[in-house]
Design a protein around this motif. Structure first.
Motif, PDB file in Angstrom:
ATOM      1  N   ASP A 197     -89.221  70.364  39.617  1.00  0.00           N
ATOM      2  CA  ASP A 197     -88.090  70.867  40.407  1.00  0.00           C
ATOM      3  C   ASP A 197     -86.981  71.395  39.493  1.00  0.00           C
ATOM      4  OD1 ASP A 197     -89.360  70.040  42.699  1.00  0.00           O
ATOM      5  OD2 ASP A 197     -88.018  68.344  43.091  1.00  0.00           O
ATOM      6  N   SER A 198     -86.290  72.411  39.973  1.00  0.00           N
ATOM      7  CA  SER A 198     -85.015  72.775  39.357  1.00  0.00           C
ATOM      8  C   SER A 198     -83.998  71.710  39.742  1.00  0.00           C
ATOM      9  CB  SER A 198     -84.553  74.144  39.867  1.00  0.00           C
ATOM     10  OG  SER A 198     -84.225  74.051  41.252  1.00  0.00           O
ATOM     11  N   PHE A 199     -82.833  71.719  39.107  1.00  0.00           N
ATOM     12  CA  PHE A 199     -81.808  70.741  39.479  1.00  0.00           C
ATOM     13  C   PHE A 199     -81.368  70.942  40.927  1.00  0.00           C
ATOM     14  CE2 PHE A 199     -80.757  70.944  34.746  1.00  0.00           C
ATOM     15  CZ  PHE A 199     -81.598  69.874  34.465  1.00  0.00           C
ATOM     16  N   GLU A 200     -81.338  72.192  41.364  1.00  0.00           N
ATOM     17  CA  GLU A 200     -80.979  72.468  42.759  1.00  0.00           C
ATOM     18  C   GLU A 200     -82.010  71.882  43.712  1.00  0.00           C
ATOM     19  OE1 GLU A 200     -79.549  76.277  45.496  1.00  0.00           O
ATOM     20  OE2 GLU A 200     -80.739  76.625  43.688  1.00  0.00           O
ATOM     21  N   GLN A 201     -83.300  72.051  43.388  1.00  0.00           N
ATOM     22  CA  GLN A 201     -84.351  71.510  44.246  1.00  0.00           C
ATOM     23  C   GLN A 201     -84.344  69.978  44.242  1.00  0.00           C
ATOM     24  OE1 GLN A 201     -87.503  73.580  42.216  1.00  0.00           O
ATOM     25  NE2 GLN A 201     -87.779  75.070  43.876  1.00  0.00           N
ATOM     26  N   LEU A 202     -84.097  69.397  43.064  1.00  0.00           N
ATOM     27  CA  LEU A 202     -84.052  67.934  42.990  1.00  0.00           C
ATOM     28  C   LEU A 202     -82.893  67.402  43.830  1.00  0.00           C
ATOM     29  CD1 LEU A 202     -85.588  65.622  41.425  1.00  0.00           C
ATOM     30  CD2 LEU A 202     -83.632  65.611  39.884  1.00  0.00           C
ATOM     31  N   LEU A 203     -81.768  68.071  43.765  1.00  0.00           N
ATOM     32  CA  LEU A 203     -80.599  67.643  44.522  1.00  0.00           C
ATOM     33  C   LEU A 203     -80.853  67.728  46.022  1.00  0.00           C
ATOM     34  CD1 LEU A 203     -77.655  66.683  44.154  1.00  0.00           C
ATOM     35  CD2 LEU A 203     -76.965  69.090  44.257  1.00  0.00           C
ATOM     36  N   ALA A 204     -81.703  68.656  46.442  1.00  0.00           N
ATOM     37  CA  ALA A 204     -81.985  68.838  47.867  1.00  0.00           C
ATOM     38  C   ALA A 204     -82.942  67.783  48.413  1.00  0.00           C
ATOM     39  CB  ALA A 204     -82.561  70.235  48.111  1.00  0.00           C
ATOM     40  N   ARG A 205     -83.586  67.001  47.552  1.00  0.00           N
ATOM     41  CA  ARG A 205     -84.527  65.979  48.016  1.00  0.00           C
ATOM     42  C   ARG A 205     -83.776  64.869  48.771  1.00  0.00           C
ATOM     43  NH1 ARG A 205     -89.704  65.318  46.240  1.00  0.00           N
ATOM     44  NH2 ARG A 205     -90.485  66.899  44.813  1.00  0.00           N
ATOM     45  N   ASP A 206     -84.452  64.335  49.788  1.00  0.00           N
ATOM     46  CA  ASP A 206     -83.862  63.226  50.549  1.00  0.00           C
ATOM     47  C   ASP A 206     -84.660  61.933  50.359  1.00  0.00           C
ATOM     48  OD1 ASP A 206     -86.178  63.731  51.945  1.00  0.00           O
ATOM     49  OD2 ASP A 206     -85.189  64.271  53.833  1.00  0.00           O
ATOM     50  N   ASP A 207     -85.507  61.908  49.296  1.00  0.00           N
ATOM     51  CA  ASP A 207     -86.369  60.739  49.099  1.00  0.00           C
ATOM     52  C   ASP A 207     -86.093  60.036  47.766  1.00  0.00           C
ATOM     53  OD1 ASP A 207     -87.304  62.768  47.490  1.00  0.00           O
ATOM     54  OD2 ASP A 207     -89.439  62.434  47.929  1.00  0.00           O
ATOM     55  N   LEU A 208     -84.889  60.227  47.228  1.00  0.00           N
ATOM     56  CA  LEU A 208     -84.586  59.638  45.926  1.00  0.00           C
ATOM     57  C   LEU A 208     -83.779  58.358  46.085  1.00  0.00           C
ATOM     58  CD1 LEU A 208     -83.664  62.831  43.867  1.00  0.00           C
ATOM     59  CD2 LEU A 208     -85.854  61.639  43.968  1.00  0.00           C
ATOM     60  N   PRO A 209     -84.023  57.371  45.216  1.00  0.00           N
ATOM     61  CA  PRO A 209     -83.301  56.099  45.285  1.00  0.00           C
ATOM     62  C   PRO A 209     -81.987  56.180  44.514  1.00  0.00           C
ATOM     63  CG  PRO A 209     -84.898  56.011  43.528  1.00  0.00           C
ATOM     64  CD  PRO A 209     -85.051  57.382  44.159  1.00  0.00           C
ATOM     65  N   PRO A 210     -81.132  55.170  44.644  1.00  0.00           N
ATOM     66  CA  PRO A 210     -79.986  55.060  43.726  1.00  0.00           C
ATOM     67  C   PRO A 210     -80.483  54.620  42.350  1.00  0.00           C
ATOM     68  CG  PRO A 210     -80.016  53.214  45.259  1.00  0.00           C
ATOM     69  CD  PRO A 210     -81.103  54.149  45.697  1.00  0.00           C
ATOM     70  N   PHE A 211     -79.937  55.225  41.296  1.00  0.00           N
ATOM     71  CA  PHE A 211     -80.442  54.990  39.942  1.00  0.00           C
ATOM     72  C   PHE A 211     -79.525  54.059  39.156  1.00  0.00           C
ATOM     73  CE2 PHE A 211     -82.316  59.196  40.940  1.00  0.00           C
ATOM     74  CZ  PHE A 211     -83.652  58.856  40.777  1.00  0.00           C
ATOM     75  N   ASP A 212     -80.165  53.212  38.319  1.00  0.00           N
ATOM     76  CA  ASP A 212     -79.429  52.394  37.360  1.00  0.00           C
ATOM     77  C   ASP A 212     -78.997  53.221  36.155  1.00  0.00           C
ATOM     78  OD1 ASP A 212     -81.487  50.625  38.843  1.00  0.00           O
ATOM     79  OD2 ASP A 212     -80.088  49.157  38.030  1.00  0.00           O
ATOM     80  N   SER A 213     -79.798  54.222  35.830  1.00  0.00           N
ATOM     81  CA  SER A 213     -79.441  55.101  34.716  1.00  0.00           C
ATOM     82  C   SER A 213     -79.956  56.503  34.989  1.00  0.00           C
ATOM     83  CB  SER A 213     -80.005  54.583  33.384  1.00  0.00           C
ATOM     84  OG  SER A 213     -81.399  54.799  33.290  1.00  0.00           O
ATOM     85  N   ILE A 214     -79.199  57.471  34.510  1.00  0.00           N
ATOM     86  CA  ILE A 214     -79.599  58.881  34.510  1.00  0.00           C
ATOM     87  C   ILE A 214     -79.388  59.389  33.097  1.00  0.00           C
ATOM     88  CG2 ILE A 214     -79.103  61.196  35.382  1.00  0.00           C
ATOM     89  CD1 ILE A 214     -78.098  59.898  37.977  1.00  0.00           C
ATOM     90  N   SER A 215     -80.396  60.058  32.540  1.00  0.00           N
ATOM     91  CA  SER A 215     -80.307  60.537  31.159  1.00  0.00           C
ATOM     92  C   SER A 215     -80.702  61.994  31.066  1.00  0.00           C
ATOM     93  CB  SER A 215     -81.225  59.709  30.241  1.00  0.00           C
ATOM     94  OG  SER A 215     -80.814  58.359  30.197  1.00  0.00           O
ATOM     95  N   LEU A 216     -79.977  62.734  30.213  1.00  0.00           N
ATOM     96  CA  LEU A 216     -80.368  64.107  29.904  1.00  0.00           C
ATOM     97  C   LEU A 216     -80.066  64.347  28.435  1.00  0.00           C
ATOM     98  CD1 LEU A 216     -77.594  66.470  31.266  1.00  0.00           C
ATOM     99  CD2 LEU A 216     -77.771  64.153  32.144  1.00  0.00           C
ATOM    100  N   HIS A 217     -81.116  64.651  27.680  1.00  0.00           N
ATOM    101  CA  HIS A 217     -80.997  64.844  26.234  1.00  0.00           C
ATOM    102  C   HIS A 217     -81.322  66.290  25.893  1.00  0.00           C
ATOM    103  CE1 HIS A 217     -80.925  63.779  22.022  1.00  0.00           C
ATOM    104  NE2 HIS A 217     -82.108  64.312  21.847  1.00  0.00           N
ATOM    105  N   GLY A 218     -80.355  66.988  25.273  1.00  0.00           N
ATOM    106  CA  GLY A 218     -80.594  68.373  24.900  1.00  0.00           C
ATOM    107  C   GLY A 218     -80.710  69.305  26.083  1.00  0.00           C
TER     108      GLY A 218
END
Length: 514
Positions: A98-119
């Motif tokens: 998914d692109s970030f836009e497509q991921l953001l549009a998902r309604d099946d994601l849980p709350p996260f303990d951590s989010i990481s983006l490297h580079g």
């Protein structure tokens, strides 16, 4: 050829198969604890990696940490590689292209303990940066941590125009049908010729020639993604702080343990100056000027809660640590922006001996403190931090977590070693002890295969490795020279196998990889 879906990102060349320890939740929690911040540690928690590249880090962390993983990388070939690797070890990780836009549009994601983006941050558009922040706003738990790395000023100020030349040449002066490697080389040659014509810009930044020579010698996959994207949004530290505020994210610290050791980073004059700055964000931005920071690795928390000194001390004393190298291979010097410093023998000698005791088994800081009674607590904490910063030691997760993930690590590592039969792409294995990856070369992975087949003699390990390498028409290098005969190659492999048996193997056993 690039297509409209890539939004200007350089997708003609796949990314490297590298591993990033900063994305490991165990490492992130240690960095936050070291600076006195509370963190979430949930055996059933969820973690997310945005832009996972070839998927090496996310697969290792999904295997070596309790909990669940979600990730995306919008380059289909890279997502396919990551998903195939996850399938090989029966991972439950949810990996998308998914692109970030497509991921953001998902309604099946849980709350996260951590989010990481490297580079990722610097190399995407401003619109995508906003989507990343909005994703964190919607999906990061209160108390959750976000890791982000990015190119920054002032360190990039002299060479930012050079990077722009590369990208512009690729965009306007190269034929799209030309291979990525040739387009990269053409852009580098053009830039070299431009500097040789003595523009005033070159006079204002005299180190550019040396930098260009360094870039010419780097891995072309890395160069492609570092320098040839259309989008490149280099920022000051405070720009990123401002961007994160809408997600209720507070800047906490860097994911660089050596940053806690001021003399490695700053002159006495610099330390005195920064001491006089009361506001932490202003002080951190000013610090970037003193170290000429060009790349930051930052940790944010959604609702940062400070631990009391007693709580922090208790957390550190209960934390476990392990060496990643035998003590005879650990250098006696450490390097920071302020220069080199010797590891003080009366402190590091006892600490290293204590970490090496009992066949390098992990030790709590409390156990280390008892073993090195003459070393003051603050000196012990700093020594461990320096060793971790040097990459020769690592924080460890709990023994309960270690037991929970052992089988996952075994399965993934077997698949990675099998891949070493065909290529040297992934030279890292998963440790249930550290929750992260440990460097293990292709030959060492082949030696581990031999061990699993019941071979105990290093000569037999070397023979198996040579049977694989030789059949593929490859030879070893000794120095810069190729070894031309089977006897020379087998002798070199035997020497490496013997060294592996005497040094590296004991570390891999302590880390429960072998």
């Amino acid at each position: 050829m690039s297509n409209a879906w890539n939004e200007g990102y350089f997708t003609d060349e796949g990314y490297t198969y590298s591993y990033s320890r900063e994305i490991n939740p165990v490492f992130q929690r240690y960095c936050l604890l070291l600076r006195g911040f509370a963190t979430l540690e949930n055996a059933d928690g969820y973690h997310c990696e945005l832009g996972f590249g070839q998927g090496v880090s996310i697969n290792i962390h999904a295997a070596a940490n309790p909990g669940n993983y979600v990730g995306t990388d919008f380059t289909p070939s890279q997502a396919a590689h990551a998903i195939a690797l996850a399938s090989d070890w029966n991972s439950q990780a949810r990996l998308y292209d998914d692109s970030f836009e497509q991921l953001l549009a998902r309604d099946d994601l849980p709350p996260f303990d951590s989010i990481s983006l490297h580079g990722i941050w610097t190399w995407v558009s401003r619109d995508n940066q906003k989507l990343i922040v909005e994703f964190a706003r919607r999906h990061l738990k209160p108390g959750g941590m976000l890791y982000v790395s990015y190119n920054c000023f002032p360190g990039w100020s002299p060479s930012a125009p050079l990077r722009n030349l590369f990208s512009l040449h690729n965009r306007f002066a190269s034929q799209t049908a030309t291979s990525p490697a040739k387009r990269i080389d053409a852009a580098l040659q053009f830039s070299e010729a431009l500097l040789a014509a003595n523009p005033k810009y070159a006079s204002a930044a005299p180190s550019l020639g040396a930098q260009l020579n360094s870039i010419k010698g780097q891995n072309r996959q890395y160069v492609a993604h570092e320098y040839f994207n259309r989008d490149w949004n280099c920022m000051y530290f405070t720009d990123v702080v401002d961007a994160m505020t809408s997600a209720k994210l507070d800047y906490a610290t860097t994911a660089v343990p050596l940053d806690t050791v001021a003399p490695l980073n700053l002159s006495a004059e610099g330390m005195d100056f920064l001491e006089g700055i009361e506001h932490p964000i202003m002080r951190e931005q000013a610090r970037d000027y003193f170290v000429n920071q060009h790349f930051r690795r930052d940790l944010y928390v959604r609702g940062a809660n400070r631990l009391s000194a007693a709580e922090q001390r208790d957390g550190l004393l209960r934390s476990r640590f392990a060496l990643l190298q035998t003590i005879e291979h650990i250098p006696g010097m450490v390097t920071g922006p302020a220069g080199e410093a010797s590891l003080q023998a009366d402190i590091y000698g006892p600490v290293l001996e204590a970490l090496a005791a009992n066949a390098y088994a992990p030790k709590t800081l409390q156990q280390l403190s008892m073993a090195v009674g003459a070393v003051a607590y603050d000196d012990l904490v700093q020594a461990v931090s320096v060793l971790i910063g040097m990459g020769v030691a690592a924080p460890c997760q709990s023994e309960a977590a270690e037991r929970q993930v052992q089988e996952h690590c075994n399965t993934l590592n077997l698949q990675l070693c099998k891949r070493a039969l065909f290529n040297s792409n992934i030279q890292v294995l998963a440790s249930p002890v550290t929750g992260g990856g440990v460097p293990v070369s292709r030959f060492q992975q082949l030696f581990l295969i031999a061990l699993k087949q019941g071979m105990t003699d290093p000569q037999d390990w070397a023979q198996l490795a040579w049977s694989v390498i030789g059949d593929q028409g490859e030879v070893l290098l000794k120095g810069d020279q190729p070894l031309l005969t089977a006897q020379e190659n087998l002798a070199e492999l035997t020497e490496q196998a013997q060294a592996f048996a005497e040094t590296s193997l004991i570390i891999l056993q302590a880390l429960k990889i072998a």
